[in-house]
Design an enzyme around this catalytic site. Structure first.
Site, PDB file in Angstrom:
ATOM      1  N   LYS A 200       0.854  -1.201   0.000  1.00 55.05           N
ATOM      2  CA  LYS A 200       0.000   0.000   0.000  1.00 55.05           C
ATOM      3  C   LYS A 200       0.880   1.238   0.000  1.00 55.05           C
ATOM      4  CE  LYS A 200      -3.953   2.181   0.515  1.00 55.05           C
ATOM      5  NZ  LYS A 200      -3.660   2.992  -0.686  1.00 55.05           N
TER       6      LYS A 200
ATOM      7  N   LYS B 129       4.411   2.349   8.829  1.00 55.07           N
ATOM      8  CA  LYS B 129       3.213   3.132   9.153  1.00 55.07           C
ATOM      9  C   LYS B 129       1.941   2.274   9.202  1.00 55.07           C
ATOM     10  CE  LYS B 129       3.190   6.795   6.787  1.00 55.07           C
ATOM     11  NZ  LYS B 129       3.061   7.677   5.613  1.00 55.07           N
TER      12      LYS B 129
ATOM     13  N   LYS C 133       5.156   1.965  -2.674  1.00 56.41           N
ATOM     14  CA  LYS C 133       5.124   3.373  -3.092  1.00 56.41           C
ATOM     15  C   LYS C 133       5.432   3.436  -4.577  1.00 56.41           C
ATOM     16  CE  LYS C 133       4.543   7.528  -1.224  1.00 56.41           C
ATOM     17  NZ  LYS C 133       3.743   7.908  -0.046  1.00 56.41           N
TER      18      LYS C 133
ATOM     19  N   THR D 230      -5.650  12.902   6.270  1.00 56.16           N
ATOM     20  CA  THR D 230      -4.264  12.937   6.752  1.00 56.16           C
ATOM     21  C   THR D 230      -4.089  14.107   7.716  1.00 56.16           C
ATOM     22  OG1 THR D 230      -3.626  12.049   4.608  1.00 56.16           O
ATOM     23  CG2 THR D 230      -1.850  12.837   6.028  1.00 56.16           C
TER      24      THR D 230
ATOM     25  N   ASN E 288      -2.442  19.423   0.162  1.00 55.55           N
ATOM     26  CA  ASN E 288      -3.547  18.693   0.787  1.00 55.55           C
ATOM     27  C   ASN E 288      -3.322  18.543   2.293  1.00 55.55           C
ATOM     28  OD1 ASN E 288      -4.303  15.824   1.890  1.00 55.55           O
ATOM     29  ND2 ASN E 288      -5.898  16.363   0.446  1.00 55.55           N
TER      30      ASN E 288
ATOM     31  N   SER F 282      -7.555   5.439   3.779  1.00 57.65           N
ATOM     32  CA  SER F 282      -7.474   4.674   2.528  1.00 57.65           C
ATOM     33  C   SER F 282      -7.939   3.252   2.779  1.00 57.65           C
ATOM     34  CB  SER F 282      -6.036   4.646   1.998  1.00 57.65           C
ATOM     35  OG  SER F 282      -5.779   5.795   1.232  1.00 57.65           O
TER      36      SER F 282
HETATM   37  P1  NAD Z   1       0.559  18.150  -2.224  1.00 57.22           P
HETATM   38  O1  NAD Z   1       1.140  18.000  -3.564  1.00 57.22           O
HETATM   39  O2  NAD Z   1      -0.919  18.284  -2.079  1.00 57.22           O
HETATM   40  O3  NAD Z   1       1.219  19.378  -1.466  1.00 57.22           O
HETATM   41  C1  NAD Z   1       2.592  19.562  -1.342  1.00 57.22           C
HETATM   42  C2  NAD Z   1       2.809  21.005  -0.946  1.00 57.22           C
HETATM   43  O4  NAD Z   1       4.197  21.191  -0.652  1.00 57.22           O
HETATM   44  C3  NAD Z   1       2.458  22.010  -2.038  1.00 57.22           C
HETATM   45  O5  NAD Z   1       1.804  23.120  -1.460  1.00 57.22           O
HETATM   46  C4  NAD Z   1       3.814  22.440  -2.579  1.00 57.22           C
HETATM   47  O6  NAD Z   1       3.803  23.740  -3.118  1.00 57.22           O
HETATM   48  C5  NAD Z   1       4.621  22.376  -1.313  1.00 57.22           C
HETATM   49  N1  NAD Z   1       6.064  22.288  -1.560  1.00 57.22           N
HETATM   50  C6  NAD Z   1       6.723  21.612  -2.512  1.00 57.22           C
HETATM   51  N2  NAD Z   1       8.048  21.825  -2.401  1.00 57.22           N
HETATM   52  C7  NAD Z   1       8.194  22.647  -1.335  1.00 57.22           C
HETATM   53  C8  NAD Z   1       9.308  23.233  -0.712  1.00 57.22           C
HETATM   54  N3  NAD Z   1      10.548  22.999  -1.149  1.00 57.22           N
HETATM   55  N4  NAD Z   1       9.088  24.026   0.363  1.00 57.22           N
HETATM   56  C9  NAD Z   1       7.840  24.249   0.812  1.00 57.22           C
HETATM   57  N5  NAD Z   1       6.758  23.738   0.262  1.00 57.22           N
HETATM   58  C10 NAD Z   1       6.932  22.943  -0.802  1.00 57.22           C
HETATM   59  O7  NAD Z   1       1.101  16.873  -1.401  1.00 57.22           O
HETATM   60  P2  NAD Z   1       0.519  16.259  -0.051  1.00 57.22           P
HETATM   61  O8  NAD Z   1      -0.336  15.120  -0.418  1.00 57.22           O
HETATM   62  O9  NAD Z   1      -0.004  17.349   0.807  1.00 57.22           O
HETATM   63  O10 NAD Z   1       1.839  15.648   0.585  1.00 57.22           O
HETATM   64  C11 NAD Z   1       2.707  16.399   1.411  1.00 57.22           C
HETATM   65  C12 NAD Z   1       3.540  15.455   2.251  1.00 57.22           C
HETATM   66  O11 NAD Z   1       2.672  14.632   3.032  1.00 57.22           O
HETATM   67  C13 NAD Z   1       4.412  14.481   1.475  1.00 57.22           C
HETATM   68  O12 NAD Z   1       5.606  14.232   2.188  1.00 57.22           O
HETATM   69  C14 NAD Z   1       3.592  13.217   1.432  1.00 57.22           C
HETATM   70  O13 NAD Z   1       4.360  12.058   1.223  1.00 57.22           O
HETATM   71  C15 NAD Z   1       2.979  13.260   2.814  1.00 57.22           C
HETATM   72  N6  NAD Z   1       1.763  12.476   2.989  1.00 57.22           N
HETATM   73  C16 NAD Z   1       0.670  12.673   2.206  1.00 57.22           C
HETATM   74  C17 NAD Z   1      -0.477  11.939   2.441  1.00 57.22           C
HETATM   75  C18 NAD Z   1      -1.742  12.169   1.662  1.00 57.22           C
HETATM   76  O14 NAD Z   1      -2.777  11.594   2.052  1.00 57.22           O
HETATM   77  N7  NAD Z   1      -1.759  12.994   0.647  1.00 57.22           N
HETATM   78  C19 NAD Z   1      -0.497  10.962   3.443  1.00 57.22           C
HETATM   79  C20 NAD Z   1       0.637  10.784   4.232  1.00 57.22           C
HETATM   80  C21 NAD Z   1       1.754  11.552   3.985  1.00 57.22           C
END
Ligand code: NAD
Length: 439
Positions: free
Chosen positions: A66, A90, A102, A196, A235, A374
């Site tokens: 997953k 996790k 992944k 999340t 997000n 999920s």
């Molecule tokens: P996303 O694409 O929705 O958002 C990422 C954000 O980070 C954007 O606003 C982008 O502009 C910003 N960003 C990118 N590079 C950057 C930088 N150098 N400095 C500051 N901001 C920056 O992605 P997401 O789904 O919100 O994921 C964010 C993190 O959370 C990731 O590490 C991801 O693996 C983790 N995560 C996501 C989920 C999920 O359900 N989406 C679950 C667990 C973990």
């Protein structure tokens, strides 16, 4: 050290304290399977571009692999391996019957049109459809992928599968469980979008207010309310900021890839209004905001690096790996770091922060609400059920509180930090499920 080396270093450090089963450690030192694929995509101008896609299936002792799919220029095998390893840990920490996987594509998706983005998303599925499926490997959104993209991928998977063999209507419905994080219209779950962020909020509240634990002393801003800085307003960052704001925390700084803004008066920002401004300039490819948090007036523009070093109570990295590292660890002032991104703190930085009495709530717990929900989505698809948002968030809250308590108790038992404690909880569960080929 590379991202994957950092992940294995975390495992090594935890192993020194919790002394896990040696066979399991040997197994977890590398992924079960790594797959790389060329993804040809017809561009709008008629040319053909080849993108590089990855899928890592790290460990499936506890259930199907997953993990999300990331679209980002820096995606490579090393990063995807690290992210798949963290998913393995996790899923065990939040106690869902999944293993870790992944995926990703090395691409700047903001340079693609909506049609090119759709073709790339469908192309990913054409490259990997043989190794994914509801009981095999279940992808989800990650950085730069979202419900729209999951919808295209899910649709493509069902199309390819139905073209290859006869599938009954009931089987077809269940195929929807191959991808989670879909829109509700395409079989996604209510509450998955905010899950999340909500999970991180629940874990932080448990840490700060659980009366059975010694309360953490925070500095507090105006009126003594805890102050928060969030790096990454996507997000995860948006929703965690929103839940904290609604609960009375002062969100004083947020950022995205274009830069950061800081409310010097520490009165607090309203995440909804910042998101509204960010979205006002429209979207690229139907998915990505043209605007930025930097479009919001009345705040001081700072860099993403400066945001990390602000004098706040709670720092929330919610973007990419390795942002808290040996170069800035000694300058980080927050008492609590809530790791909503995966792998934001390197092992060197962790030593510095723990050494000065900081608390790090590790990614494998803090952001586990996404994969927990999920699982709820997968379950609903497999059993033809539809849960209300209220039910989803209620079940999620219970799951995150239970996971927090397990990690907290483990940290007391081993007199150790929360990451090591979380690894201890996870390794015990994976060891119980693991079987090796001679058995
Ligand atoms: P996303 O694409 O929705 O958002 C990422 C954000 O980070 C954007 O606003 C982008 O502009 C910003 N960003 C990118 N590079 C950057 C930088 N150098 N400095 C500051 N901001 C920056 O992605 P997401 O789904 O919100 O994921 C964010 C993190 O959370 C990731 O590490 C991801 O693996 C983790 N995560 C996501 C989920 C999920 O359900 N989406 C679950 C667990 C973990």
């Amino acid at each position: 050290m590379s991202t994957f080396q950092n992940a294995l270093e975390q495992l090594k450090r935890a192993a020194k304290i919790i002394n896990p089963d040696a066979d399991l450690l040997a197994v977890l030192n590398q992924p079960r399977r790594t797959i790389e694929a060329a993804i040809p995509v017809r561009m709008d101008d008629g040319s053909l571009r080849i993108f590089h896609g990855y899928r890592v299936q790290y460990n499936n002792a506890r259930g199907p692999y997953k993990g999300g799919i990331r679209f980002h220029p820096n995606v490579d095998m090393d990063e995807v391996k690290a992210l798949a390893f963290w998913m393995t840990i996790k899923c065990a920490v939040v106690d869902i019957p999944f293993g870790g996987g992944k995926g990703g594509v090395a691409v700047d998706p903001k340079l693609l049109t909506a049609h090119e983005l759709e073709r790339l998303s469908r192309g990913y599925v054409q490259a990997f459809y043989e190794v994914i499926g509801p009981t095999l490997d279940v992808p989800a959104p990650d950085v730069n992928t979202n419900p729209q993209i999951m919808g295209w991928m899910s649709d493509e998977f069902i199309r390819v599968t139905c073209n290859m063999k006869h599938v009954t209507q009931d089987e077809k419905e269940k195929l929807k469980a191959t991808f989670t994080g879909k829109s509700v219209e395409q079989g996604g779950s209510e509450g998955r979008g905010e899950a999340t962020g909500y999970g991180g909020f629940v874990v932080l509240e448990a840490l700060l207010h659980n009366s059975t634990h010694p309360p953490l002393k925070l500095r507090g801003g105006e009126e003594g309310l805890p102050t928060v800085a969030v790096q990454g307003f996507g997000n995860v960052g948006f929703y965690v900021a929103k839940f904290l704001h609604d609960a009375g925390y002062r969100v004083v700084a947020v950022s995205d890839s274009q830069g950061a803004i800081y409310d010097k008066r520490q009165l607090g920002m309203d995440p909804d209004s910042i998101m509204k401004t960010k979205k006002a300039k429209g979207a690229i490819g139907g998915c990505y905001c043209v605007g930025s948090v930097c479009d919001c007036e009345n705040y001081t523009a700072i860099s993403n690096e400066e945001l990390l070093e602000l004098p706040v109570d709670i720092l929330i990295p919610a973007a990419l790996e390795g942002v808290i590292n040996q170069n800035n660890a000694s300058k980080i002032k927050a008492k609590v770091i809530l790791e909503m991104a995966n792998g934001p703190t390197t092992p060197e930085a962790e030593s510095v922060i723990l050494g000065r009495g900081g608390v790090i709530v590790p990614d494998v717990l803090a952001n586990g609400g996404g994969v927990a929900t999920s699982y709820f989505e997968w379950f609903q698809n497999m059993h033809n059920e539809k849960w209300s948002r209220e039910r989803v968030l209620q079940e999620l809250k219970a799951k995150m509180e239970k996971s927090f308590t397990a990690v907290w108790d483990s940290s007391a038992r081993h007199s150790t930090d929360l990451r090591t404690a979380a690894y201890s909880v996870a390794l015990e569960k994976i060891a119980e499920a693991a079987t090796y080929s001679a058995e």
